[in-house]
Design a protein around this motif. Structure first.
Motif, PDB file in Angstrom:
ATOM      1  N   GLY A  77       0.817  -1.217   0.000  1.00  0.00           N
ATOM      2  CA  GLY A  77       0.000   0.000   0.000  1.00  0.00           C
ATOM      3  C   GLY A  77       0.843   1.257   0.000  1.00  0.00           C
ATOM      4  N   LEU A  78       1.813   1.338  -0.911  1.00  0.00           N
ATOM      5  CA  LEU A  78       2.715   2.497  -0.932  1.00  0.00           C
ATOM      6  C   LEU A  78       1.997   3.799  -1.256  1.00  0.00           C
ATOM      7  CD1 LEU A  78       5.819   0.907  -2.704  1.00  0.00           C
ATOM      8  CD2 LEU A  78       5.591   1.519  -0.289  1.00  0.00           C
ATOM      9  N   GLY A  79       0.808   3.703  -1.864  1.00  0.00           N
ATOM     10  CA  GLY A  79       0.036   4.908  -2.148  1.00  0.00           C
ATOM     11  C   GLY A  79      -0.834   5.348  -0.999  1.00  0.00           C
ATOM     12  N   GLY A  80      -0.772   4.638   0.125  1.00  0.00           N
ATOM     13  CA  GLY A  80      -1.544   5.024   1.299  1.00  0.00           C
ATOM     14  C   GLY A  80      -0.889   6.160   2.056  1.00  0.00           C
ATOM     15  N   ALA A  81      -1.629   6.737   2.987  1.00  0.00           N
ATOM     16  CA  ALA A  81      -1.129   7.900   3.710  1.00  0.00           C
ATOM     17  C   ALA A  81      -0.077   7.538   4.743  1.00  0.00           C
ATOM     18  CB  ALA A  81      -2.296   8.621   4.394  1.00  0.00           C
ATOM     19  N   ASP A  82      -0.101   6.313   5.251  1.00  0.00           N
ATOM     20  CA  ASP A  82       0.879   5.893   6.257  1.00  0.00           C
ATOM     21  C   ASP A  82       2.213   5.546   5.616  1.00  0.00           C
ATOM     22  OD1 ASP A  82      -0.815   6.069   8.527  1.00  0.00           O
ATOM     23  OD2 ASP A  82      -1.763   4.171   7.969  1.00  0.00           O
ATOM     24  N   ARG A  83       3.267   5.656   6.392  1.00  0.00           N
ATOM     25  CA  ARG A  83       4.565   5.171   5.932  1.00  0.00           C
ATOM     26  C   ARG A  83       4.533   3.648   5.866  1.00  0.00           C
ATOM     27  NH1 ARG A  83       5.519   9.865   8.674  1.00  0.00           N
ATOM     28  NH2 ARG A  83       6.885  11.354   7.576  1.00  0.00           N
ATOM     29  N   PRO A  84       5.335   3.047   4.993  1.00  0.00           N
ATOM     30  CA  PRO A  84       5.287   1.598   4.823  1.00  0.00           C
ATOM     31  C   PRO A  84       5.581   0.862   6.126  1.00  0.00           C
ATOM     32  CG  PRO A  84       6.576   2.611   3.077  1.00  0.00           C
ATOM     33  CD  PRO A  84       6.300   3.691   4.074  1.00  0.00           C
ATOM     34  N   ASP A  85       4.890  -0.244   6.303  1.00  0.00           N
ATOM     35  CA  ASP A  85       5.049  -1.084   7.483  1.00  0.00           C
ATOM     36  C   ASP A  85       6.420  -1.759   7.437  1.00  0.00           C
ATOM     37  OD1 ASP A  85       4.988  -3.046   9.417  1.00  0.00           O
ATOM     38  OD2 ASP A  85       3.026  -3.836   8.873  1.00  0.00           O
ATOM     39  N   PRO A  86       7.302  -1.523   8.420  1.00  0.00           N
ATOM     40  CA  PRO A  86       8.636  -2.145   8.403  1.00  0.00           C
ATOM     41  C   PRO A  86       8.578  -3.671   8.355  1.00  0.00           C
ATOM     42  CG  PRO A  86       8.549  -0.386  10.046  1.00  0.00           C
ATOM     43  CD  PRO A  86       7.141  -0.593   9.566  1.00  0.00           C
ATOM     44  N   ARG A  87       7.571  -4.265   9.005  1.00  0.00           N
ATOM     45  CA  ARG A  87       7.463  -5.726   8.988  1.00  0.00           C
ATOM     46  C   ARG A  87       7.197  -6.231   7.583  1.00  0.00           C
ATOM     47  NH1 ARG A  87       3.258  -8.943   8.716  1.00  0.00           N
ATOM     48  NH2 ARG A  87       1.812  -7.195   9.036  1.00  0.00           N
ATOM     49  N   ARG A  88       6.306  -5.586   6.854  1.00  0.00           N
ATOM     50  CA  ARG A  88       6.015  -6.006   5.485  1.00  0.00           C
ATOM     51  C   ARG A  88       7.242  -5.819   4.590  1.00  0.00           C
ATOM     52  NH1 ARG A  88       0.387  -6.590   4.803  1.00  0.00           N
ATOM     53  NH2 ARG A  88      -0.843  -5.600   6.455  1.00  0.00           N
ATOM     54  N   LEU A  89       7.969  -4.730   4.801  1.00  0.00           N
ATOM     55  CA  LEU A  89       9.171  -4.502   4.005  1.00  0.00           C
ATOM     56  C   LEU A  89      10.231  -5.564   4.303  1.00  0.00           C
ATOM     57  CD1 LEU A  89       9.525  -0.613   4.202  1.00  0.00           C
ATOM     58  CD2 LEU A  89       9.076  -1.974   2.152  1.00  0.00           C
ATOM     59  N   ALA A  90      10.371  -5.937   5.568  1.00  0.00           N
ATOM     60  CA  ALA A  90      11.343  -6.966   5.925  1.00  0.00           C
ATOM     61  C   ALA A  90      10.958  -8.303   5.298  1.00  0.00           C
ATOM     62  CB  ALA A  90      11.426  -7.091   7.449  1.00  0.00           C
ATOM     63  N   GLU A  91       9.677  -8.615   5.260  1.00  0.00           N
ATOM     64  CA  GLU A  91       9.231  -9.861   4.638  1.00  0.00           C
ATOM     65  C   GLU A  91       9.527  -9.860   3.148  1.00  0.00           C
ATOM     66  OE1 GLU A  91       5.135  -9.958   5.692  1.00  0.00           O
ATOM     67  OE2 GLU A  91       5.485 -10.762   7.710  1.00  0.00           O
ATOM     68  N   LEU A  92       9.265  -8.732   2.486  1.00  0.00           N
ATOM     69  CA  LEU A  92       9.528  -8.645   1.057  1.00  0.00           C
ATOM     70  C   LEU A  92      11.023  -8.765   0.768  1.00  0.00           C
ATOM     71  CD1 LEU A  92       8.213  -8.263  -1.704  1.00  0.00           C
ATOM     72  CD2 LEU A  92       8.335  -5.779  -1.361  1.00  0.00           C
ATOM     73  N   ALA A  93      11.846  -8.165   1.618  1.00  0.00           N
ATOM     74  CA  ALA A  93      13.295  -8.277   1.457  1.00  0.00           C
ATOM     75  C   ALA A  93      13.748  -9.728   1.623  1.00  0.00           C
ATOM     76  CB  ALA A  93      14.000  -7.383   2.482  1.00  0.00           C
ATOM     77  N   ALA A  94      13.183 -10.432   2.608  1.00  0.00           N
ATOM     78  CA  ALA A  94      13.550 -11.833   2.830  1.00  0.00           C
ATOM     79  C   ALA A  94      13.129 -12.705   1.649  1.00  0.00           C
ATOM     80  CB  ALA A  94      12.907 -12.340   4.115  1.00  0.00           C
ATOM     81  N   GLN A  95      11.979 -12.407   1.068  1.00  0.00           N
ATOM     82  CA  GLN A  95      11.520 -13.171  -0.100  1.00  0.00           C
ATOM     83  C   GLN A  95      12.449 -12.945  -1.293  1.00  0.00           C
ATOM     84  OE1 GLN A  95       7.764 -11.323   0.106  1.00  0.00           O
ATOM     85  NE2 GLN A  95       6.930 -12.757   1.604  1.00  0.00           N
ATOM     86  N   ALA A  96      12.866 -11.709  -1.483  1.00  0.00           N
ATOM     87  CA  ALA A  96      13.795 -11.422  -2.583  1.00  0.00           C
ATOM     88  C   ALA A  96      15.108 -12.173  -2.395  1.00  0.00           C
ATOM     89  CB  ALA A  96      14.043  -9.915  -2.670  1.00  0.00           C
TER      90      ALA A  96
END
Length: 454
Positions: free
Chosen positions: A61-80
């Motif tokens: 949800g990068l187009g949302g008003a909140d800053r990105p969730d660090p947990r979701r970013l960490a999961e995406l980094a681990a998947q990559a």
């Protein structure tokens, strides 16, 4: 940027077919369905054959008003990292709203919704993209989305919005030509004008997918064959630039492998024809321009909106981004509340289109809940969809699809439990098993089985 070639969206339902398709150079997997420590055997085999795997996120949800969730970013980094991916991709969309910025309950869309193409939304999106880029081990590319609805009083066209996003952040673009066609039908936007405005060198790869038109509205279903108008948009893009990769998406109603092969063949033929018809490019020294990830922020001048950096006279104060977040939060929350909780439509929106979008959100929730909890549809029987739609009409998601299935079951038990006592008890057991702090262990399941048998 690495050459990807022709690929297909990997889904568990068609994993065997994907492995058997000839000429597949890469696949894309939904990031949220990948556990880094337990990769599906099919993806492991594809990687061993040299097939590139790209994780494709749907929940940041990068187009949302909140800053990105660090947990979701960490999961995406681990998947990559686990997939050895050369890049990761996400969407230019918002998927949740409310919360602290609006002092209101958190709302979940369960779907990708369009951001307003305004200076405020662009400012917020750019900061969110920079945060994501700093958190990921590989480059990021973002996808344009399909939309049933348009925001009133937009300040930028889609092409202008994407071009400024790239200029400010250096992010790559994942151009979905099916989404450009969808927005042409639903919002009157000319895909050719959008392509003309894009920084073509920023294109990381391209999506192609099918859909269907009903009552003048194009539904980007990913469950129908790719149509000629979508291939025509692909041809327009390929006449301008040779995309590093082109991928066929299919998420529902999977056809036999030979039909998938036929669609891939149509994509290849479209690309060949577009290249043959395109005028010869002007000679230029060196290799043609390709998108590459931006340098780190430490080696590049800070954009005025970058948090934590001093601003010079005449440039926007970083606090402007915080105020922009508040305005975007209020706007997105009002829209999502109208779509999911039945509150009045925000001023300027097409009420008929909002109702179409709201029905589409409910239908998607019903379908996904039946997938994540298939026992529910079996226990409830033919009345499942009607019961779920009654529940979801004015009850937003509050914690993802699994929680949605639990909330629906609780609603059903409280308001309209199955008339058959056996079915009601089975539904109650199902709910208790999954609503507790943890699933029942093997011993508890064995005792329950013996009790039922007795």
């Amino acid at each position: 940027m690495k050459h990807l070639g022709i690929g297909i969206g990997w889904r568990p339902d068609i994993a065997e077919a994907v492995e058997g398709l000839a000429g597949i150079e890469w696949v894309e997997a939904v990031a949220e369905n990948i556990c880094p420590g337990h990769l599906p055997d099919s993806l492991v085999r594809l990687r061993e054959r040299g097939v590139t795997v790209v994780p494709h996120g749907v929940s940041l949800g990068l187009g949302g008003a909140d800053r990105p969730d660090p947990r979701r970013l960490a999961e995406l980094a681990a998947q990559a990292d686990a997939l050895g991916a050369p890049l990761v991709t996400e969407h230019i969309a918002f998927v949740r709203a409310g919360g602290e910025l609006t002092a209101s309950p958190r709302l979940e869309a369960g779907h990708l919704l369009p951001v307003p193409r305004t200076r405020d939304a662009l400012r917020v999106l750019c900061e969110n993209v920079r945060i994501a880029q700093d958190s990921l081990p590989v480059p990021l590319a973002l996808e344009n989305i399909a939309a049933l609805i348009g925001w009133p009083d937009e300040e930028l066209t889609e092409g202008q919005f994407l071009a400024e996003l790239v200029e400010r952040t250096g992010v790559g673009l994942l151009i979905d030509v099916a989404n450009l066609h969808t927005n042409h039908v639903n919002r009157g936007e000319d895909p050719v004008k959008t392509l003309d405005a894009l920084p073509l060198e920023a294109i990381a790869y391209v999506h192609v997918a099918g859909g269907v038109e009903r009552d003048g509205v194009w539904h980007d279903t990913h469950a129908h064959p790719v149509t000629r108008p979508v291939l025509d948009v692909l041809a327009e893009l390929a006449a301008r630039v040779a995309p590093p990769g082109v991928l066929l998406e299919r998420d529902e109603a999977f056809p036999p492998a030979e039909e998938l092969a036929g669609e891939l063949g149509a994509i290849r033929a479209t690309l060949r024809a577009a290249v043959s018809a395109a005028p010869a490019p002007a000679p230029a020294p060196g290799e043609p321009a390709r998108w590459s990830p931006p340098p780190t922020h430490q080696n590049t001048p800070a954009h005025p909106d970058t948090p934590g950096r001093p601003h010079s006279p005449g440039t926007p104060d970083p606090s402007q981004t915080d105020r922009a977040r508040e305005r975007v939060a209020l706007a997105e929350t009002a829209l999502l509340s109208s779509l999911t909780a039945g509150t009045p439509a925000p001023a300027g929106f097409d009420g008929r289109r909002l109702r179409v979008q709201a029905r589409a959100l409910v239908a998607k929730r019903a379908d996904v809940a039946a997938k994540v909890a298939p026992e529910l549809a079996e226990l409830i029987g033919d009345g499942y969809r009607e019961a779920f739609c009654s529940y979801a009409a004015s009850r937003p998601m509050r914690g993802g699809y699994r929680q949605d299935a639990l909330d629906f079951t609780r609603f059903l038990l409280d308001t309209a439990p199955p008339a058959d006592p056996g079915s009601r008890r089975a539904l109650e057991r199902w709910y208790k098993d999954r609503a507790g702090p943890r699933p029942p262990g093997r011993t508890a399941r064995l005792l329950r089985t013996l009790t039922r048998a007795a």
